[in-house]
Each structure stands twice: as C-alpha cells, then as structure tokens.
Write a protein that holds these residues in place. Sequence first.
Motif, PDB file in Angstrom:
ATOM      1  N   ALA A  48     -10.731  37.111  28.998  1.00  0.00           N
ATOM      2  CA  ALA A  48     -10.107  37.624  27.779  1.00  0.00           C
ATOM      3  C   ALA A  48      -8.590  37.667  27.925  1.00  0.00           C
ATOM      4  O   ALA A  48      -7.853  37.239  27.024  1.00  0.00           O
ATOM      5  N   THR A  49      -8.126  38.151  29.059  1.00  0.00           N
ATOM      6  CA  THR A  49      -6.684  38.265  29.292  1.00  0.00           C
ATOM      7  C   THR A  49      -6.031  36.890  29.333  1.00  0.00           C
ATOM      8  O   THR A  49      -4.975  36.679  28.720  1.00  0.00           O
ATOM      9  N   GLU A  50      -6.654  35.951  30.001  1.00  0.00           N
ATOM     10  CA  GLU A  50      -6.108  34.596  30.080  1.00  0.00           C
ATOM     11  C   GLU A  50      -6.017  33.955  28.687  1.00  0.00           C
ATOM     12  O   GLU A  50      -4.996  33.369  28.321  1.00  0.00           O
ATOM     13  N   ALA A  51      -7.070  34.093  27.906  1.00  0.00           N
ATOM     14  CA  ALA A  51      -7.076  33.510  26.562  1.00  0.00           C
ATOM     15  C   ALA A  51      -6.042  34.188  25.665  1.00  0.00           C
ATOM     16  O   ALA A  51      -5.316  33.515  24.919  1.00  0.00           O
ATOM     17  N   ALA A  52      -5.973  35.507  25.729  1.00  0.00           N
ATOM     18  CA  ALA A  52      -5.000  36.228  24.893  1.00  0.00           C
ATOM     19  C   ALA A  52      -3.575  35.861  25.276  1.00  0.00           C
ATOM     20  O   ALA A  52      -2.727  35.669  24.399  1.00  0.00           O
ATOM     21  N   HIS A  53      -3.299  35.751  26.567  1.00  0.00           N
ATOM     22  CA  HIS A  53      -1.947  35.373  26.999  1.00  0.00           C
ATOM     23  C   HIS A  53      -1.597  33.956  26.543  1.00  0.00           C
ATOM     24  O   HIS A  53      -0.451  33.683  26.194  1.00  0.00           O
ATOM     25  N   ALA A  54      -2.565  33.071  26.536  1.00  0.00           N
ATOM     26  CA  ALA A  54      -2.310  31.718  26.019  1.00  0.00           C
ATOM     27  C   ALA A  54      -2.002  31.772  24.528  1.00  0.00           C
ATOM     28  O   ALA A  54      -1.075  31.103  24.043  1.00  0.00           O
ATOM     29  N   ALA A  55      -2.745  32.591  23.787  1.00  0.00           N
ATOM     30  CA  ALA A  55      -2.488  32.746  22.347  1.00  0.00           C
ATOM     31  C   ALA A  55      -1.100  33.350  22.119  1.00  0.00           C
ATOM     32  O   ALA A  55      -0.342  32.897  21.247  1.00  0.00           O
ATOM     33  N   PHE A  56      -0.751  34.365  22.908  1.00  0.00           N
ATOM     34  CA  PHE A  56       0.574  34.983  22.767  1.00  0.00           C
ATOM     35  C   PHE A  56       1.683  33.997  23.139  1.00  0.00           C
ATOM     36  O   PHE A  56       2.753  33.996  22.545  1.00  0.00           O
ATOM     37  N   GLY A  57       1.419  33.141  24.128  1.00  0.00           N
ATOM     38  CA  GLY A  57       2.397  32.118  24.491  1.00  0.00           C
ATOM     39  C   GLY A  57       2.648  31.154  23.343  1.00  0.00           C
ATOM     40  O   GLY A  57       3.792  30.752  23.082  1.00  0.00           O
ATOM     41  N   ARG A  58       1.586  30.794  22.645  1.00  0.00           N
ATOM     42  CA  ARG A  58       1.724  29.911  21.475  1.00  0.00           C
ATOM     43  C   ARG A  58       2.529  30.607  20.382  1.00  0.00           C
ATOM     44  O   ARG A  58       3.403  30.002  19.756  1.00  0.00           O
ATOM     45  N   ILE A  59       2.257  31.873  20.152  1.00  0.00           N
ATOM     46  CA  ILE A  59       3.001  32.645  19.156  1.00  0.00           C
ATOM     47  C   ILE A  59       4.475  32.714  19.540  1.00  0.00           C
ATOM     48  O   ILE A  59       5.362  32.527  18.687  1.00  0.00           O
ATOM     49  N   ASP A  60       4.765  32.966  20.813  1.00  0.00           N
ATOM     50  CA  ASP A  60       6.165  33.030  21.270  1.00  0.00           C
ATOM     51  C   ASP A  60       6.881  31.693  21.077  1.00  0.00           C
ATOM     52  O   ASP A  60       8.052  31.655  20.697  1.00  0.00           O
ATOM     53  N   ALA A  61       6.184  30.598  21.361  1.00  0.00           N
ATOM     54  CA  ALA A  61       6.788  29.273  21.168  1.00  0.00           C
ATOM     55  C   ALA A  61       7.105  29.035  19.696  1.00  0.00           C
ATOM     56  O   ALA A  61       8.166  28.487  19.353  1.00  0.00           O
ATOM     57  N   LEU A  62       6.201  29.457  18.819  1.00  0.00           N
ATOM     58  CA  LEU A  62       6.449  29.311  17.384  1.00  0.00           C
ATOM     59  C   LEU A  62       7.591  30.204  16.934  1.00  0.00           C
ATOM     60  O   LEU A  62       8.416  29.809  16.109  1.00  0.00           O
ATOM     61  N   ASP A  63       7.665  31.401  17.484  1.00  0.00           N
ATOM     62  CA  ASP A  63       8.768  32.307  17.165  1.00  0.00           C
ATOM     63  C   ASP A  63      10.102  31.664  17.550  1.00  0.00           C
ATOM     64  O   ASP A  63      11.064  31.691  16.780  1.00  0.00           O
ATOM     65  N   ALA A  64      10.145  31.042  18.712  1.00  0.00           N
ATOM     66  CA  ALA A  64      11.380  30.394  19.169  1.00  0.00           C
ATOM     67  C   ALA A  64      11.790  29.249  18.253  1.00  0.00           C
ATOM     68  O   ALA A  64      12.975  28.990  18.062  1.00  0.00           O
ATOM     69  N   TYR A 176       1.069  31.217   9.934  1.00  0.00           N
ATOM     70  CA  TYR A 176       0.874  29.986  10.693  1.00  0.00           C
ATOM     71  C   TYR A 176       0.626  30.310  12.168  1.00  0.00           C
ATOM     72  O   TYR A 176      -0.254  29.722  12.813  1.00  0.00           O
ATOM     73  N   ALA A 177       1.376  31.270  12.709  1.00  0.00           N
ATOM     74  CA  ALA A 177       1.202  31.663  14.106  1.00  0.00           C
ATOM     75  C   ALA A 177      -0.197  32.228  14.347  1.00  0.00           C
ATOM     76  O   ALA A 177      -0.829  31.935  15.367  1.00  0.00           O
ATOM     77  N   VAL A 178      -0.693  33.032  13.406  1.00  0.00           N
ATOM     78  CA  VAL A 178      -2.054  33.577  13.524  1.00  0.00           C
ATOM     79  C   VAL A 178      -3.072  32.440  13.523  1.00  0.00           C
ATOM     80  O   VAL A 178      -3.982  32.408  14.357  1.00  0.00           O
ATOM     81  N   ASP A 179      -2.920  31.501  12.592  1.00  0.00           N
ATOM     82  CA  ASP A 179      -3.838  30.358  12.541  1.00  0.00           C
ATOM     83  C   ASP A 179      -3.831  29.571  13.848  1.00  0.00           C
ATOM     84  O   ASP A 179      -4.889  29.174  14.359  1.00  0.00           O
ATOM     85  N   GLU A 180      -2.649  29.339  14.387  1.00  0.00           N
ATOM     86  CA  GLU A 180      -2.539  28.578  15.636  1.00  0.00           C
ATOM     87  C   GLU A 180      -3.136  29.336  16.818  1.00  0.00           C
ATOM     88  O   GLU A 180      -3.784  28.746  17.680  1.00  0.00           O
ATOM     89  N   ALA A 181      -2.930  30.642  16.867  1.00  0.00           N
ATOM     90  CA  ALA A 181      -3.511  31.452  17.946  1.00  0.00           C
ATOM     91  C   ALA A 181      -5.037  31.428  17.865  1.00  0.00           C
ATOM     92  O   ALA A 181      -5.716  31.272  18.882  1.00  0.00           O
ATOM     93  N   LEU A 182      -5.574  31.547  16.656  1.00  0.00           N
ATOM     94  CA  LEU A 182      -7.032  31.488  16.488  1.00  0.00           C
ATOM     95  C   LEU A 182      -7.584  30.123  16.869  1.00  0.00           C
ATOM     96  O   LEU A 182      -8.649  30.025  17.498  1.00  0.00           O
ATOM     97  N   ARG A 183      -6.866  29.060  16.506  1.00  0.00           N
ATOM     98  CA  ARG A 183      -7.303  27.710  16.869  1.00  0.00           C
ATOM     99  C   ARG A 183      -7.353  27.560  18.388  1.00  0.00           C
ATOM    100  O   ARG A 183      -8.314  27.030  18.951  1.00  0.00           O
ATOM    101  N   LEU A 184      -6.314  28.068  19.053  1.00  0.00           N
ATOM    102  CA  LEU A 184      -6.261  27.979  20.515  1.00  0.00           C
ATOM    103  C   LEU A 184      -7.419  28.754  21.148  1.00  0.00           C
ATOM    104  O   LEU A 184      -8.063  28.270  22.082  1.00  0.00           O
ATOM    105  N   LEU A 185      -7.710  29.951  20.641  1.00  0.00           N
ATOM    106  CA  LEU A 185      -8.819  30.746  21.176  1.00  0.00           C
ATOM    107  C   LEU A 185     -10.153  30.034  20.963  1.00  0.00           C
ATOM    108  O   LEU A 185     -10.991  29.985  21.863  1.00  0.00           O
ATOM    109  N   SER A 186     -10.337  29.472  19.784  1.00  0.00           N
ATOM    110  CA  SER A 186     -11.572  28.744  19.491  1.00  0.00           C
ATOM    111  C   SER A 186     -11.720  27.526  20.397  1.00  0.00           C
ATOM    112  O   SER A 186     -12.802  27.259  20.924  1.00  0.00           O
TER     113      SER A 186
END
Length: 195
Positions: A48-64, A176-186
């Motif tokens: 769970a932690t690994e997947a969530a951190h990957a999702a948060f990393g994607r969100i951070d990249a989009l934020d940047a 968009y960030a939420v959609d991308e995080a969900l896609r990554l988790l899926s």
Amino acid sequence: MGRVAAVLAMTAMAASCADAMLARFELDHPAMGAMFRVVLYAETEAAATEAAHAAFGRIDALDAALSDYREDSELLRVCRDAVGCSVPVSEDLWRVLVRARQVSELSGGAFDVSVGPVVRLWRQARMFKEMPDPQRLDDARCLVGYRLVDLDTERRRVRLLQRGVRLDLGGIAKGYAVDEALRLLSDSGLARALV
C-alpha cells in the motif's frame, strides 16, 4: 437457471475470500495547494505504501509541470515563451489544455483557463486585503478568453495570441492529477482505491 445462480454464488464467495485478505490503508500527501488522500486496499502495508508513494510522485510531477505558482513550471514557461509563436508542450500539459478547451466550448466560455490575469489580481487583493483597482481589473479581463490560446493539434504546440495572457489550470489540474494517480494504482493491480 439453477446452474447460473450457483456459479454466480461461487464467484461472489471467491471474491469475498479474496477481499478478506485485503486491508484498508489511508495515506495523505500535500500537493497543488491541497491535501491528497489515497485510500486503498492491499495485502500488505508495504504494498500500500509503495503504491501510494508512486501515486503521490505522479501528482508531484504534475504539480511541477502544471503549476502557475512555480516560476520553473512548464505552464509558466509556455506563458512566457508562447506569445505569438507556438511552442511544444508535454503530453500531460497537452491533455489538460485540450480538455480545458472542450469544457470552455461546452460551457460557452464560463470555464476558461486563460483567467490567470484576473486570478493574479484577486490573489494580490487577498494578500493585501484590498479590492483590486477597477481599471486594472478591466484591463485584466481583456486578456481572458479561451480563444486566445491556439492549440496546434497536428504538432502538439501552443501559441498565445496576445501578450499578457496567462494560464491558470487550478480548475482542472487537480482532477487530472487524481485521474492519473488512480490510473497508476490500477495499473499496479490495486483497483480498489480512492484518491
């Protein structure tokens, strides 16, 4: 009919057994001026932690890339460099701008990511606790209009048709960030998730 019902019951029991091995995890992460929360079901806390951190990393990249607060963001580079000439943009920025254009057209311009000049004045007003100067507000409104953002669909390039146009993706980037995080988790095999 009885066989179909039996098969459905067995499938439901198998799904329940598989779900019973999953545990619920929640993790939070600040980004894009908000708090993102990932709720997911996984077999282990480590997964769970690994997947969530990957999702948060994607969100951070989009934020940047999509932020109008970060002077080094791709979005602000486009605002600086695309006045009168088209510039290439990343796939993420392109997707957001194309979707923003669609929503602008569907809403008759009520949704408009070129609202940046007006938003900037209101941010200053909030900071200084003073209403914006009416003339400056009128001048800023003249720089707002989604048709002032030219999207070259063949070459994935953006051109701003007037100096002073500034894009603000605050009304669409988080979604968009939420959609991308969900896609990554899926894609990671964790389909039971909420962002």
